[in-house]
Design an enzyme around this catalytic site. Structure first.
Site, PDB file in Angstrom:
ATOM      1  N   ASP A 100       0.856  -1.198   0.000  1.00  0.00           N
ATOM      2  CA  ASP A 100       0.000   0.000   0.000  1.00  0.00           C
ATOM      3  C   ASP A 100       0.884   1.237   0.000  1.00  0.00           C
ATOM      4  O   ASP A 100       0.911   2.028   0.946  1.00  0.00           O
ATOM      5  CB  ASP A 100      -0.943  -0.012   1.190  1.00  0.00           C
ATOM      6  CG  ASP A 100      -2.097   0.971   1.003  1.00  0.00           C
ATOM      7  OD1 ASP A 100      -2.258   1.473  -0.124  1.00  0.00           O
ATOM      8  OD2 ASP A 100      -2.822   1.230   1.971  1.00  0.00           O
ATOM      9  N   GLY A 385      -7.546   7.882  15.940  1.00  0.00           N
ATOM     10  CA  GLY A 385      -7.750   6.898  16.998  1.00  0.00           C
ATOM     11  C   GLY A 385      -8.439   5.672  16.429  1.00  0.00           C
ATOM     12  O   GLY A 385      -7.818   4.772  15.886  1.00  0.00           O
ATOM     13  N   MET A 387     -12.831   4.271  15.060  1.00  0.00           N
ATOM     14  CA  MET A 387     -14.169   4.747  14.706  1.00  0.00           C
ATOM     15  C   MET A 387     -14.964   5.236  15.910  1.00  0.00           C
ATOM     16  O   MET A 387     -15.888   6.029  15.755  1.00  0.00           O
ATOM     17  CB  MET A 387     -14.947   3.632  14.010  1.00  0.00           C
ATOM     18  CG  MET A 387     -14.398   3.270  12.649  1.00  0.00           C
ATOM     19  SD  MET A 387     -15.444   2.041  11.811  1.00  0.00           S
ATOM     20  CE  MET A 387     -15.139   0.590  12.833  1.00  0.00           C
ATOM     21  N   HIS A 408       1.391   6.859  13.083  1.00  0.00           N
ATOM     22  CA  HIS A 408       0.352   7.145  12.088  1.00  0.00           C
ATOM     23  C   HIS A 408      -1.036   6.809  12.617  1.00  0.00           C
ATOM     24  O   HIS A 408      -2.028   6.911  11.895  1.00  0.00           O
ATOM     25  CB  HIS A 408       0.613   6.383  10.797  1.00  0.00           C
ATOM     26  CG  HIS A 408       0.113   4.965  10.771  1.00  0.00           C
ATOM     27  ND1 HIS A 408       0.372   4.071  11.775  1.00  0.00           N
ATOM     28  CD2 HIS A 408      -0.638   4.299   9.849  1.00  0.00           C
ATOM     29  CE1 HIS A 408      -0.196   2.908  11.467  1.00  0.00           C
ATOM     30  NE2 HIS A 408      -0.815   3.019  10.314  1.00  0.00           N
TER      31      HIS A 408
END
Length: 490
Positions: A100, A385, A387, A408
């Protein structure tokens, strides 16, 4: 098992073997998976691999590993753990950035109060589902614009004279302003479009223009688009300069280069295998270095060029999704919603400079340059953080000790399989996915809910100790706390 020596409340030294000692930033409350420490010890074997390749003449003399930094969200990942920053001399490690390539974070603030968005209810969910998963976006690209995106990122997009649909709302001037607020000016330098990515340059349609079905895609795993409320301002000067106001809505995007990055990663893994010296035993950790010349060329330089192109796509992809939220809200409330980019920065990338390279995997730049005309108080750092929990906007302090790098995110504590098996998380979350769970067949909705549990708040570390560590170590300073309103997941 690596030996850990705690230096102070937030710093430890990790003896990885092979003469490699890593610096770990984590206070006593940050959970560290011992298996991840074993993985970094495995990564340290690259020192021995480099020595063998120098002897075989594949790498230049002096090639090897430099410093290694582990950020507080340190956890398991392929080749090297997520949250690792590693310097190399004379080679690059494509597997370190993973498939990615260019994955990163962006944050934009909107000219609308968060409370107004919260009151929109299910019509907002339906509109976002249409925009992200039901063909509701309008992104028109021709071959020249596609190539400009890969080579120049936002700068390439703004130079295109062709109408592009979604991006036309900003215009060339707006795109230029957004690019100035991105890491690297909205482009990763040195990109080229070789055979690996040439397939994306072949649109059909009338006059070679197609409505792109790739840009504006969230992706899977832990990628998301989240509408948030600016909840607390800590650094009023930085927040004001960046256009961040309490009570306003913000859009945070976490995504990468999708299939383009994967194609680059696989192509250069194949090349590394083909270039491996005949008769030389491959390393147990599966890391195959690609030689990087003093001028930044060689097989490693070829990788960096393809990597930069995939990363430039990722920058434009995040911008597209942020604008899609603003467009969707504008249609719902019946007025144009202002959009202002705070920052965009990657956290899966290799930065090359001559024969040296800095690999960040799940670690973002936390830069400070008082002479910077856009961010003189430090570049924004975006730390999500989960959801169901807060995210943080920080400003980088340019810590040489951390290789100018910050976490990150909060970092996982449970694998995806363990997340499915764990008890249901009591924290309320509002998620828009590909299907409407309330209107879908029971078995389909149940499977979608199980998949969502892989990313539930319980699978992540507490964001508080992670941000406390970063602040106490002098890596980045707090600017604003953001609370989630609604999350779009692929």
């Amino acid at each position: 098992m690596p030996v850990i020596e705690r230096l102070d409340a937030v710093r430890s030294l990790v003896d990885c073997g092979h003469g490699v000692v890593a610096t770990l930033f984590a206070d006593a409350r940050v959970e560290i998976d011992r298996a991840s420490l074993d993985d970094i010890a495995g990564f340290a074997e690259t020192t021995a691999t480099a020595a063998r390749l120098v002897e075989a003449g594949t790498l230049d003399p002096g090639s090897g590993l430099g410093r290694i930094v582990l950020t507080p969200d340190f956890h398991r990942g392929a080749a090297m753990p997520v949250g690792t920053v590693a310097e190399t001399r004379g080679f690059v490690i494509p597997r370190a950035a993973g498939s990615d390539i260019g994955c990163g974070m962006s944050l934009a603030v909107l000219d609308i109060e968060a409370d107004e968005i919260a009151a929109l209810g299910r019509p907002l969910e339906a509109a976002l589902r249409h925009a992200f998963f039901e063909g509701g976006r309008d992104i028109r690209l021709d071959a020249a614009t596609r190539e400009a995106v890969l080579v120049g990122g936002l700068a390439g997009l703004s130079a295109s004279a062709r109408e592009t649909g979604l991006f036309d709302r900003l215009g060339a001037a707006g795109l230029a302003r957004a690019a100035a607020r991105c890491h690297g000016g909205g482009r990763i330098a040195g990109a080229r479009v070789g055979d690996v990515l040439s397939e994306w340059l072949r649109p059909g349609g009338r006059d070679g223009v197609t409505r792109d079905g790739f840009l504006g895609t969230v992706g899977g795993g832990n990628h998301f688009v989240e509408i948030q409320r600016v909840e607390t301002i800590v650094d009023r000067r930085a927040a004001w300069d960046w256009g961040v106001r309490p009570g306003r809505a913000a859009v945070m995007v976490h995504s990468g280069s999708l299939g383009l990055g994967k194609a680059v990663a696989l192509a250069h893994l194949d090349r590394a295998l083909a270039l491996w010296p005949a008769g030389e035993k491959r390393p147990a950790n599966g890391i195959l270095p690609l030689a990087l010349t003093a001028e930044g060329g060689g097989p490693g330089g070829d990788y960096l060029a393809d990597m930069a192109a995939a990363a430039n796509f990722a920058i434009v992809n995040r911008l597209a999704m942020s604008l899609m939220v603003a467009e969707t809200l504008s249609r719902l409330v019946g007025r144009a919603i202002g959009w202002h980019l705070v920052h965009d920065l990657p956290h899966n990338l290799v930065w090359g400079q001559g024969h040296r390279a800095l690999h960040r995997k799940g670690a973002c730049p936390a830069l400070y340059d008082a002479a910077d005309p856009v961010f003189p108080d430090g570049h924004p750092v975006i730390v999500p953080g989960s959801m169901g929990t807060a995210s943080w906007l920080l400003r980088g302090l340019g810590s040489a000790e951390s290789l100018e790098s910050a976490p990150h995110g909060a970092g996982r504590v449970l694998s995806r399989n363990a997340g499915r098996a764990a008890p249901e998380d009591p924290r309320p979350i509002r998620v828009v996915g590909k299907i409407d769970l309330e209107r879908s067949r029971r078995d389909v909705a149940a499977e979608a809910a199980r998949a969502l549990s892989e990313e539930a708040p319980r699978v992540y570390k507490d964001i508080g100790p992670v941000v406390d560590t970063v602040a106490d170590a002098g890596i980045a300073a707090r600017v604003a706390r953001l609370a989630p309103l609604l999350t779009v997941k692929g």
